[in-house]
Design a protein around this motif. Structure first.
Motif, PDB file in Angstrom:
ATOM      1  N   ALA A  77    -121.362 -59.181   4.503  1.00 53.98           N
ATOM      2  CA  ALA A  77    -122.664 -59.102   3.830  1.00 53.98           C
ATOM      3  C   ALA A  77    -122.886 -57.706   3.245  1.00 53.98           C
ATOM      4  O   ALA A  77    -123.386 -57.566   2.127  1.00 53.98           O
ATOM      5  CB  ALA A  77    -123.779 -59.452   4.812  1.00 53.98           C
ATOM      6  N   ARG A  78    -122.488 -56.663   4.008  1.00 58.62           N
ATOM      7  CA  ARG A  78    -122.654 -55.297   3.493  1.00 58.62           C
ATOM      8  C   ARG A  78    -121.723 -55.060   2.312  1.00 58.62           C
ATOM      9  O   ARG A  78    -122.095 -54.400   1.345  1.00 58.62           O
ATOM     10  CB  ARG A  78    -122.388 -54.284   4.603  1.00 58.62           C
ATOM     11  CG  ARG A  78    -123.533 -54.154   5.581  1.00 58.62           C
ATOM     12  CD  ARG A  78    -123.353 -52.978   6.520  1.00 58.62           C
ATOM     13  NE  ARG A  78    -122.149 -53.067   7.327  1.00 58.62           N
ATOM     14  CZ  ARG A  78    -122.038 -53.751   8.458  1.00 58.62           C
ATOM     15  NH1 ARG A  78    -123.059 -54.437   8.905  1.00 58.62           N
ATOM     16  NH2 ARG A  78    -120.911 -53.769   9.133  1.00 58.62           N
ATOM     17  N   ARG A  79    -120.526 -55.592   2.401  1.00 64.91           N
ATOM     18  CA  ARG A  79    -119.560 -55.444   1.310  1.00 64.91           C
ATOM     19  C   ARG A  79    -120.093 -56.115   0.049  1.00 64.91           C
ATOM     20  O   ARG A  79    -120.017 -55.565  -1.041  1.00 64.91           O
ATOM     21  CB  ARG A  79    -118.231 -56.063   1.726  1.00 64.91           C
ATOM     22  CG  ARG A  79    -117.063 -55.530   0.975  1.00 64.91           C
ATOM     23  CD  ARG A  79    -115.744 -56.047   1.513  1.00 64.91           C
ATOM     24  NE  ARG A  79    -115.781 -56.266   2.956  1.00 64.91           N
ATOM     25  CZ  ARG A  79    -115.196 -57.269   3.576  1.00 64.91           C
ATOM     26  NH1 ARG A  79    -114.515 -58.162   2.911  1.00 64.91           N
ATOM     27  NH2 ARG A  79    -115.271 -57.400   4.881  1.00 64.91           N
ATOM     28  N   LYS A  80    -120.659 -57.294   0.206  1.00 66.41           N
ATOM     29  CA  LYS A  80    -121.206 -58.029  -0.925  1.00 66.41           C
ATOM     30  C   LYS A  80    -122.398 -57.274  -1.516  1.00 66.41           C
ATOM     31  O   LYS A  80    -122.533 -57.163  -2.718  1.00 66.41           O
ATOM     32  CB  LYS A  80    -121.637 -59.422  -0.484  1.00 66.41           C
ATOM     33  CG  LYS A  80    -122.115 -60.297  -1.593  1.00 66.41           C
ATOM     34  CD  LYS A  80    -122.440 -61.689  -1.090  1.00 66.41           C
ATOM     35  CE  LYS A  80    -122.955 -62.555  -2.209  1.00 66.41           C
ATOM     36  NZ  LYS A  80    -123.314 -63.885  -1.730  1.00 66.41           N
ATOM     37  N   ALA A  81    -123.241 -56.726  -0.659  1.00 70.87           N
ATOM     38  CA  ALA A  81    -124.405 -55.973  -1.137  1.00 70.87           C
ATOM     39  C   ALA A  81    -123.969 -54.687  -1.827  1.00 70.87           C
ATOM     40  O   ALA A  81    -124.573 -54.270  -2.818  1.00 70.87           O
ATOM     41  CB  ALA A  81    -125.337 -55.650   0.026  1.00 70.87           C
ATOM     42  N   GLY A  82    -122.916 -54.068  -1.342  1.00 68.26           N
ATOM     43  CA  GLY A  82    -122.420 -52.833  -1.938  1.00 68.26           C
ATOM     44  C   GLY A  82    -121.829 -53.044  -3.312  1.00 68.26           C
ATOM     45  O   GLY A  82    -121.865 -52.160  -4.168  1.00 68.26           O
ATOM     46  N   SER A  87    -121.818 -55.473 -10.401  1.00 72.94           N
ATOM     47  CA  SER A  87    -121.940 -56.744 -11.107  1.00 72.94           C
ATOM     48  C   SER A  87    -123.183 -56.781 -11.994  1.00 72.94           C
ATOM     49  O   SER A  87    -123.276 -57.609 -12.891  1.00 72.94           O
ATOM     50  CB  SER A  87    -121.971 -57.905 -10.121  1.00 72.94           C
ATOM     51  OG  SER A  87    -123.126 -57.819  -9.308  1.00 72.94           O
ATOM     52  N   LEU A  88    -124.134 -55.891 -11.792  1.00 71.99           N
ATOM     53  CA  LEU A  88    -125.334 -55.867 -12.606  1.00 71.99           C
ATOM     54  C   LEU A  88    -125.183 -54.990 -13.835  1.00 71.99           C
ATOM     55  O   LEU A  88    -126.118 -54.850 -14.621  1.00 71.99           O
ATOM     56  CB  LEU A  88    -126.533 -55.366 -11.769  1.00 71.99           C
ATOM     57  CG  LEU A  88    -126.935 -56.258 -10.615  1.00 71.99           C
ATOM     58  CD1 LEU A  88    -128.027 -55.603  -9.805  1.00 71.99           C
ATOM     59  CD2 LEU A  88    -127.384 -57.621 -11.107  1.00 71.99           C
TER      60      LEU A  88
END
Length: 96
Positions: A77-82, A87-88
């Motif tokens: 989850a932290r990796r995805k949030a990081g 991606s934005l």
């Protein structure tokens, strides 16, 4: 069951429930809690000390698996949030 092994089993039961409640996914959390409760209920009448010790050892291994899965789920989850800022389309501030 001896008092010391009863206390050990109860501590293990509580630890497994506590750790499984840390799953962020509702489905993982409810499945783990249900499986833990069912397994302990199924084996509550075991009297043989050797079999009890075998079940305790299996539960300890399962507890470690739950802890690793909870930790990995948090890491993912932290990796995805990081990675979300990349991606934005936000500019990279650490460009050489």
């Amino acid at each position: 069951m001896a008092a010391s092994s009863r206390a050990q089993v109860l501590d293990l039961y509580r630890a497994m429930l506590r750790e499984s409640k840390r799953f962020s996914s509702y489905n993982y959390r409810t499945y783990a809690v249900r499986r833990i409760r069912d397994a302990f209920r199924e084996n509550k009448n075991v009297k043989d000390p050797v079999e009890i010790q075998t079940l305790v050892n299996k539960a300890k291994r399962d507890l470690e698996v739950i802890r690793r899965q909870v930790a990995e789920q948090g890491t993912a989850a932290r990796r995805k949030a990081g990675n979300s800022s990349r991606s934005l389309g936000k500019p990279c501030t650490h460009w050489p």
